[in-house]
Design a protein around this motif. Structure first.
Motif, PDB file in Angstrom:
ATOM      1  N   LEU A  47       0.827  -1.209   0.000  1.00  0.00           N
ATOM      2  CA  LEU A  47       0.000   0.000   0.000  1.00  0.00           C
ATOM      3  C   LEU A  47       0.859   1.256   0.000  1.00  0.00           C
ATOM      4  O   LEU A  47       0.537   2.230  -0.701  1.00  0.00           O
ATOM      5  N   ALA A  48       1.920   1.272   0.762  1.00  0.00           N
ATOM      6  CA  ALA A  48       2.811   2.437   0.768  1.00  0.00           C
ATOM      7  C   ALA A  48       3.426   2.650  -0.610  1.00  0.00           C
ATOM      8  O   ALA A  48       3.547   3.780  -1.097  1.00  0.00           O
ATOM      9  N   GLN A  51       0.854   4.170  -2.971  1.00  0.00           N
ATOM     10  CA  GLN A  51       0.681   5.612  -2.774  1.00  0.00           C
ATOM     11  C   GLN A  51       1.871   6.397  -3.301  1.00  0.00           C
ATOM     12  O   GLN A  51       1.733   7.537  -3.743  1.00  0.00           O
ATOM     13  N   ARG A  52       3.051   5.773  -3.302  1.00  0.00           N
ATOM     14  CA  ARG A  52       4.244   6.451  -3.815  1.00  0.00           C
ATOM     15  C   ARG A  52       4.232   6.539  -5.331  1.00  0.00           C
ATOM     16  O   ARG A  52       4.524   7.594  -5.910  1.00  0.00           O
ATOM     17  N   PRO A  55       0.399   8.638  -6.975  1.00  0.00           N
ATOM     18  CA  PRO A  55      -0.024   9.684  -6.046  1.00  0.00           C
ATOM     19  C   PRO A  55      -1.502  10.033  -6.219  1.00  0.00           C
ATOM     20  O   PRO A  55      -1.989  10.211  -7.334  1.00  0.00           O
ATOM     21  N   GLY A  56      -2.215  10.075  -5.106  1.00  0.00           N
ATOM     22  CA  GLY A  56      -3.631  10.426  -5.154  1.00  0.00           C
ATOM     23  C   GLY A  56      -4.562   9.271  -5.417  1.00  0.00           C
ATOM     24  O   GLY A  56      -5.784   9.451  -5.457  1.00  0.00           O
ATOM     25  N   CYS A  57      -4.019   8.063  -5.601  1.00  0.00           N
ATOM     26  CA  CYS A  57      -4.899   6.924  -5.842  1.00  0.00           C
ATOM     27  C   CYS A  57      -5.659   6.559  -4.575  1.00  0.00           C
ATOM     28  O   CYS A  57      -5.222   6.851  -3.460  1.00  0.00           O
ATOM     29  N   THR A  59      -6.799   3.875  -1.883  1.00  0.00           N
ATOM     30  CA  THR A  59      -6.256   2.617  -1.374  1.00  0.00           C
ATOM     31  C   THR A  59      -7.247   2.027  -0.379  1.00  0.00           C
ATOM     32  O   THR A  59      -7.915   2.747   0.363  1.00  0.00           O
TER      33      THR A  59
END
Length: 306
Positions: A47-48, A51-52, A55-57, A59
């Motif tokens: 998950l991290a 997000q990296r 961006p903005g997705c 989760t």
């Protein structure tokens, strides 16, 4: 279509996400889209990483490994209303224009599901088209093998004739790594059946969709790469493939036919088990194990057979 929701289901998939993310821009050119990454209780940093690299997705952490269908359903719920949903494995990479071609295929053929031409990481065509499971096909596979049987429509479940992959056509179903489902089809036929932890959930959905009048279309102009998992080499996963094939067939047919289909799977795997194939040895034991046919075998059942 105006907005496509992309659902990516992860399980310890952090190393795969950068290349997936890099493929979405070119793959979705000409189409508005948003993405959700659904994590099935990974013990890495999936998950991290999502997000990296995205961006903005959105989760979603499910907090459990409920299987692929459970992840798909959670992702569609999180996205809310869209004009369609692209359901993806994390080891898929869209090639340029893939999404636009899939959307065009849905519209042109008035279909409920559209699937692309797939190749593996070396560029080799993946035989992703499937015919409806049948007794004749199960026994032909046991006797002849999938490759030879697949050249004839009456005998093969896996479509292996190369020319079929150059043709825009309606098919019974396709392997589930990359599938665009229209919103109308999802509303009528969804969600995916979570009692299939892995494998056969896409078969079940597309056959149910066909029952409701929604066709599945193969779109050769849409290209994607699927690095593919290890179901063919993992004894636990291969066992689940075979058990779920038997479970699905039994749901749609009479008991005598279901027993005959199960017997074909046992014969097929046993004929390979005697040659020392470990995956088939485990598959035979699984097919003979009544507990394998419980509502949802789940990750614990798989783990004991790897």
């Amino acid at each position: 279509m105006s907005v496509i929701g992309i659902v990516v289901v992860t399980f310890n998939s952090a190393s795969l996400l950068k290349d997936l993310a890099d493929s979405l821009g070119p793959g979705c050119v000409g189409v508005s889209w948003r993405v959700v990454v659904v994590d099935n209780d990974s013990y890495d940093d999936s998950l991290a990483e999502a997000q990296r690299v995205l961006p903005g997705c959105l989760t979603v952490s499910t907090g459990r490994n409920g299987g692929y269908a459970a992840g798909i359903n959670a992702g569609v719920r999180a996205l809310g209303p869209c004009d369609g949903y692209l359901l993806m494995n994390p080891d898929v990479r869209l090639l340029p224009g893939c999404m636009e071609a899939l959307c065009g295929g849905l519209a042109q053929w008035d279909a409920g599901v559209a699937v692309p031409r797939l190749s593996d990481g070396a560029g080799v065509l993946i035989h992703s088209q499937r015919r409806e499971p049948s007794l004749i096909r199960a026994w032909a596979d046991a006797a002849m093998g999938a490759e030879r049987a697949g050249r004839l429509s009456v005998l093969g479940e896996v479509v292996t004739a190369a020319e079929r992959y150059d043709q825009h056509q309606i098919i019974d179903w396709a392997e589930g790594s990359t599938q665009l489902v229209s919103a109308e089809c999802w509303r009528a036929c969804g969600p995916w059946d979570e009692s299939f932890f892995l494998y056969s959930e896409e078969t079940d959905f597309e056959l149910r969709a066909r029952d409701q009048g929604f066709r599945t279309v193969y779109v050769p102009a849409a290209h994607a790469v699927h690095l593919e998992g290890d179901s063919a080499v993992s004894p636990g996963l291969w066992s689940l493939v075979q058990v779920n094939r038997a479970r699905l067939y039994a749901r749609r047919h009479s008991t005598p036919k279901a027993v005959a289909f199960w017997a074909a799977l046992v014969v097929r795997e046993a004929s390979r088990a005697v040659l020392g194939k470990r995956t088939s040895q485990r598959a035979v034991r699984a097919l003979l194990d009544r507990s394998a046919f419980q509502q949802n075998p789940g990750p614990e059942w798989v783990a004991t057979r790897t």
